[in-house]
Design a protein around this motif. Structure first.
Motif, PDB file in Angstrom:
ATOM      1  N   GLU A  44     121.500  53.055  44.096  1.00 15.31           N
ATOM      2  CA  GLU A  44     122.477  53.266  45.170  1.00 15.31           C
ATOM      3  C   GLU A  44     121.860  53.089  46.554  1.00 15.31           C
ATOM      4  O   GLU A  44     122.469  52.510  47.452  1.00 15.31           O
ATOM      5  CB  GLU A  44     123.082  54.652  45.038  1.00 15.31           C
ATOM      6  CG  GLU A  44     124.132  54.782  43.943  1.00 15.31           C
ATOM      7  CD  GLU A  44     125.333  53.901  44.168  1.00 15.31           C
ATOM      8  OE1 GLU A  44     125.805  53.277  43.203  1.00 15.31           O
ATOM      9  OE2 GLU A  44     125.793  53.807  45.328  1.00 15.31           O
ATOM     10  N   SER A  45     120.651  53.574  46.709  1.00 18.02           N
ATOM     11  CA  SER A  45     120.011  53.550  48.030  1.00 18.02           C
ATOM     12  C   SER A  45     119.619  52.146  48.472  1.00 18.02           C
ATOM     13  O   SER A  45     119.326  51.927  49.651  1.00 18.02           O
ATOM     14  CB  SER A  45     118.771  54.445  48.022  1.00 18.02           C
ATOM     15  OG  SER A  45     117.824  53.956  47.080  1.00 18.02           O
ATOM     16  N   LEU A  46     119.641  51.184  47.536  1.00 14.47           N
ATOM     17  CA  LEU A  46     119.188  49.833  47.852  1.00 14.47           C
ATOM     18  C   LEU A  46     120.335  48.822  47.900  1.00 14.47           C
ATOM     19  O   LEU A  46     120.109  47.662  48.261  1.00 14.47           O
ATOM     20  CB  LEU A  46     118.161  49.376  46.822  1.00 14.47           C
ATOM     21  CG  LEU A  46     116.912  50.237  46.715  1.00 14.47           C
ATOM     22  CD1 LEU A  46     116.003  49.723  45.608  1.00 14.47           C
ATOM     23  CD2 LEU A  46     116.158  50.285  48.041  1.00 14.47           C
ATOM     24  N   LYS A  47     121.507  49.255  47.517  1.00 12.79           N
ATOM     25  CA  LYS A  47     122.655  48.347  47.521  1.00 12.79           C
ATOM     26  C   LYS A  47     122.867  47.759  48.905  1.00 12.79           C
ATOM     27  O   LYS A  47     122.806  48.458  49.910  1.00 12.79           O
ATOM     28  CB  LYS A  47     123.924  49.092  47.107  1.00 12.79           C
ATOM     29  CG  LYS A  47     124.147  49.154  45.621  1.00 12.79           C
ATOM     30  CD  LYS A  47     125.497  49.787  45.324  1.00 12.79           C
ATOM     31  CE  LYS A  47     125.739  49.895  43.848  1.00 12.79           C
ATOM     32  NZ  LYS A  47     127.030  50.556  43.538  1.00 12.79           N
ATOM     33  N   ASP A  98     109.871  51.061  51.630  1.00  6.23           N
ATOM     34  CA  ASP A  98     109.956  50.108  50.518  1.00  6.23           C
ATOM     35  C   ASP A  98     108.570  49.709  50.003  1.00  6.23           C
ATOM     36  O   ASP A  98     108.466  48.978  49.009  1.00  6.23           O
ATOM     37  CB  ASP A  98     110.708  48.848  50.950  1.00  6.23           C
ATOM     38  CG  ASP A  98     112.170  49.111  51.265  1.00  6.23           C
ATOM     39  OD1 ASP A  98     112.664  48.544  52.265  1.00  6.23           O
ATOM     40  OD2 ASP A  98     112.805  49.881  50.523  1.00  6.23           O
TER      41      ASP A  98
END
Length: 124
Positions: A62-65, A90
């Motif tokens: 979710e955090s990278l969408k 990252d």
């Protein structure tokens, strides 16, 4: 089973983009769901995203969408991870992995084969 080799990591500045590649050999690449994971120093390996055998379905943490995109080319036996707007958080070793599971698994235990990892470092 396939053998996976990760590449494309490096040192970049915050805000930059980077594309990682994972090339498969020695097996039937298209029979594997492919995933990307990452592991920062002192932390557990975490799910980044996965792509179905055909490439028609993807799943992301979710955090990278919206910042990360996975694609695959079965003719070239390659899966890629496009990373945009990179942040210092990252920074990690990124691993591709192959799974014979029937969905897009997010757990490392569902993956049968792993690449050696490629280091991504994002400076502020």
């Amino acid at each position: 089973q396939v053998h996976l080799v990760d590449s494309g990591g490096g040192l970049v500045q915050a805000g930059a983009s980077l594309t990682l590649s994972c090339e498969a050999s020695g097996g039937t690449f298209s029979s594997y769901v492919m995933g990307w994971f990452r592991q920062a120093p002192g932390k557990e390996r975490e799910f980044v995203g996965a792509i179905s055998r055909s490439g028609g379905d993807t799943a992301y943490a979710e955090s990278l969408k919206g910042r990360f995109t996975i694609s695959r080319d079965n003719a070239e036996n390659t899966v890629r991870l496009q990373m945009n707007s990179l942040k210092p958080e990252d920074t990690a070793v990124y691993y591709c992995a192959g799974s014979t599971w029937w969905t897009l698994p997010r757990d490392t235990i569902r993956y049968n084969v792993w690449g050696q990892g490629t280091q991504v470092t994002v400076s502020s």
